[in-house]
Design an enzyme around this catalytic site. Structure first.
Site, PDB file in Angstrom:
ATOM      1  N   ARG A   1      11.211  -7.496 -46.876  1.00 41.20           N
ATOM      2  CA  ARG A   1      11.007  -6.200 -46.231  1.00 41.20           C
ATOM      3  C   ARG A   1       9.515  -5.880 -46.169  1.00 41.20           C
ATOM      4  O   ARG A   1       8.703  -6.565 -46.767  1.00 41.20           O
ATOM      5  CB  ARG A   1      11.778  -5.109 -46.979  1.00 41.20           C
ATOM      6  N   GLY A   2       9.199  -4.774 -45.459  1.00 37.48           N
ATOM      7  CA  GLY A   2       7.791  -4.419 -45.282  1.00 37.48           C
ATOM      8  C   GLY A   2       7.321  -4.989 -43.956  1.00 37.48           C
ATOM      9  O   GLY A   2       7.656  -6.131 -43.606  1.00 37.48           O
TER      10      GLY A   2
ATOM     11  N   ARG B   1      15.802  -5.470 -37.341  1.00 37.98           N
ATOM     12  CA  ARG B   1      15.349  -4.111 -37.712  1.00 37.98           C
ATOM     13  C   ARG B   1      14.543  -3.539 -36.535  1.00 37.98           C
ATOM     14  O   ARG B   1      13.759  -4.274 -35.917  1.00 37.98           O
ATOM     15  CB  ARG B   1      14.481  -4.138 -38.980  1.00 37.98           C
TER      16      ARG B   1
ATOM     17  N   ASP C   1       4.618   1.285 -40.343  1.00 39.84           N
ATOM     18  CA  ASP C   1       5.493   0.301 -39.697  1.00 39.84           C
ATOM     19  C   ASP C   1       5.247   0.235 -38.199  1.00 39.84           C
ATOM     20  O   ASP C   1       5.528  -0.777 -37.559  1.00 39.84           O
ATOM     21  CB  ASP C   1       6.959   0.627 -39.986  1.00 39.84           C
TER      22      ASP C   1
ATOM     23  N   ASN D   1       6.277   5.492 -40.967  1.00 37.04           N
ATOM     24  CA  ASN D   1       6.291   4.783 -42.250  1.00 37.04           C
ATOM     25  C   ASN D   1       7.534   5.236 -43.010  1.00 37.04           C
ATOM     26  O   ASN D   1       8.307   6.079 -42.531  1.00 37.04           O
ATOM     27  CB  ASN D   1       5.014   5.089 -43.045  1.00 37.04           C
ATOM     28  N   LYS D   2       7.732   4.682 -44.173  1.00 37.32           N
ATOM     29  CA  LYS D   2       8.913   4.980 -44.987  1.00 37.32           C
ATOM     30  C   LYS D   2       9.181   6.478 -45.072  1.00 37.32           C
ATOM     31  O   LYS D   2       8.241   7.258 -45.242  1.00 37.32           O
ATOM     32  CB  LYS D   2       8.698   4.379 -46.386  1.00 37.32           C
TER      33      LYS D   2
HETATM   34  O1  MRU Z   1      12.244  -0.351 -45.362  1.00 39.59           O
HETATM   35  P1  MRU Z   1      11.029  -1.116 -45.812  1.00 39.59           P
HETATM   36  O2  MRU Z   1      11.000  -1.360 -47.279  1.00 39.59           O
HETATM   37  O3  MRU Z   1      10.824  -2.363 -44.995  1.00 39.59           O
HETATM   38  O4  MRU Z   1       9.818  -0.131 -45.468  1.00 39.59           O
HETATM   39  C1  MRU Z   1       8.510  -0.562 -45.700  1.00 39.59           C
HETATM   40  C2  MRU Z   1       7.511   0.495 -45.494  1.00 39.59           C
HETATM   41  O5  MRU Z   1       7.793   1.559 -44.999  1.00 39.59           O
HETATM   42  C3  MRU Z   1       6.092   0.177 -45.834  1.00 39.59           C
HETATM   43  O6  MRU Z   1       5.413   1.333 -46.264  1.00 39.59           O
HETATM   44  C4  MRU Z   1       5.404  -0.372 -44.608  1.00 39.59           C
HETATM   45  O7  MRU Z   1       6.057  -1.471 -44.097  1.00 39.59           O
HETATM   46  C5  MRU Z   1       4.009  -0.619 -44.952  1.00 39.59           C
HETATM   47  S1  MRU Z   1       3.254  -2.040 -44.335  1.00 39.59           S
HETATM   48  C6  MRU Z   1       2.499  -2.853 -45.611  1.00 39.59           C
END
Ligand code: MRU
Length: 340
Positions: free
Chosen positions: A59-60, A92, A232, A242-243
């Site tokens: 993820r990320g 995703r 993201d 972002n998250k």
């Molecule tokens: O759902 P996730 O864990 O993939 O979400 C990730 C995030 O929101 C991160 O903050 C984002 O990808 C930052 S990039 C290094």
């Protein structure tokens, strides 16, 4: 090979291509099991790589782009790269890095496994280099600031390098500068608690875990001096997805006059999307909120709204730290100029 900095900070790689292009496979560190267990998945078919991305084993934003590029090699092994790209694209919707990486694979003139693997390795290295550059630009912003806050996980697990939003903290620590990080737990899947707290504490950084709802109180009580989050997808006007929880964090920082920065590589920008209003926000299953693993945490029949991301409007963002340098408002002009 990990760099000496990565080894010093004890950072774990989220994936590794094993073996040669024609018969190799993608090994993924299963982040769903961290920090209790370090187990690995072996993806030998495209659908396994797509499933690992969909279920957040990997993820990320930058990491899913690189993992998808390696996933395409599995398609190329069967002469089905185009189908692989389509399948991985559907894993995703929000992080643009996924689409950016798959587009690079699509554009290759030759889709034999060697060529696709070579491109995937280039993308992996590119994101690693970006992390280091982001870290250096972010370090300059820390100056004499030592009390920082962050959300979600933006470290090695999220990028394959030294991270994005946390990269300045890693570099400050490596230089022996004082740094104290408050990490939001990041409900519902606890990327902050399980992954960021694990990565930063293993590196020897002073990290304190807080509940998401404690962010505003902590900013005020602990005199937070800087907030840095990842992204993201960043629209052409600087609005940043972002998250989920990042928007509320940015509002709290703004109220307390604490600078809020986004840190992200060029691959996280989407200049074709004019503003945050057009960003697709992934909605995930209700069980992520009503259960933790197999333990119920809410009535099973309750209605749930579970957006995985939110959009922070550009006017709450003091600057965007990229590998090319710091981008300031007015973002519409500066983003176009710097990313050109
Ligand atoms: O759902 P996730 O864990 O993939 O979400 C990730 C995030 O929101 C991160 O903050 C984002 O990808 C930052 S990039 C290094």
């Amino acid at each position: 090979m990990p760099t000496s900095l990565e080894s010093k900070l004890i950072l774990s790689a989220p994936f590794k291509w094993m073996g040669d292009a024609k018969t190799g496979f993608l090994k993924i560190l299963d982040q769903r099991e961290l920090p209790q267990k370090e187990t690995h998945l072996e993806c030998r078919a495209v659908k396994e790589a797509a499933f690992a991305i969909k279920t957040l084993a990997v993820r990320g934003a930058p990491a899913i782009g690189v993992a998808a590029a390696f996933g395409c090699v599995l398609g190329a092994q069967r002469g089905k790269t185009k189908e692989a790209i389509e399948e991985l694209k559907a894993s995703r919707p929000t992080a643009v890095n996924l689409f950016w990486a798959l587009n690079r694979i699509r554009k290759l003139s030759n889709h034999d496994p060697e060529t696709v693997l070579q491109e995937a390795r280039k993308i992996e290295q590119y994101e690693k280099d970006n992390c280091l550059a982001i870290g250096r630009h972010g370090l300059a912003l820390l100056k004499n600031k030592s009390r920082a806050m962050t959300i979600c996980n933006t470290g090695a697990l999220c990028t394959g390098g030294i991270g994005t939003a946390v990269a300045p903290f890693f570099l400050a620590h490596a230089e022996g500068r004082p740094i104290q990080v408050y990490a939001l737990e990041t409900r519902p899947l606890l990327q902050g608690a399980r992954l960021t707290a694990w990565e930063l504490s293993r590196a020897g950084i002073d990290v304190t875990l807080i509940c998401d709802g404690a962010a505003a109180h902590t900013i005020r009580e602990k005199k937070i001096e800087i907030v840095i989050a990842g992204a993201d997808r960043i629209a052409a006007n600087g609005d940043s997805a972002n998250k989920v929880g990042t928007y509320a964090l940015a509002l709290a920082a703004h109220y307390h006059k604490v600078p809020f920065y986004i840190a992200a590589p060029s691959s996280s920008f989407d200049l074709a999307t004019p503003s945050g209003d057009q960003i697709t926000i992934e909605e995930r299953s209700k069980e992520e909120v009503t259960r933790w693993k197999n333990t119920p945490a809410a009535p099973d029949n309750i209605s749930v709204f579970n957006p995985a991301f939110d959009v922070t409007p550009n006017n709450l963002i003091a600057g965007i730290i990229t590998e090319k340098g710091l981008i300031h408002p007015p973002y519409k002009e500066t983003i176009a100029k710097i990313l050109k």
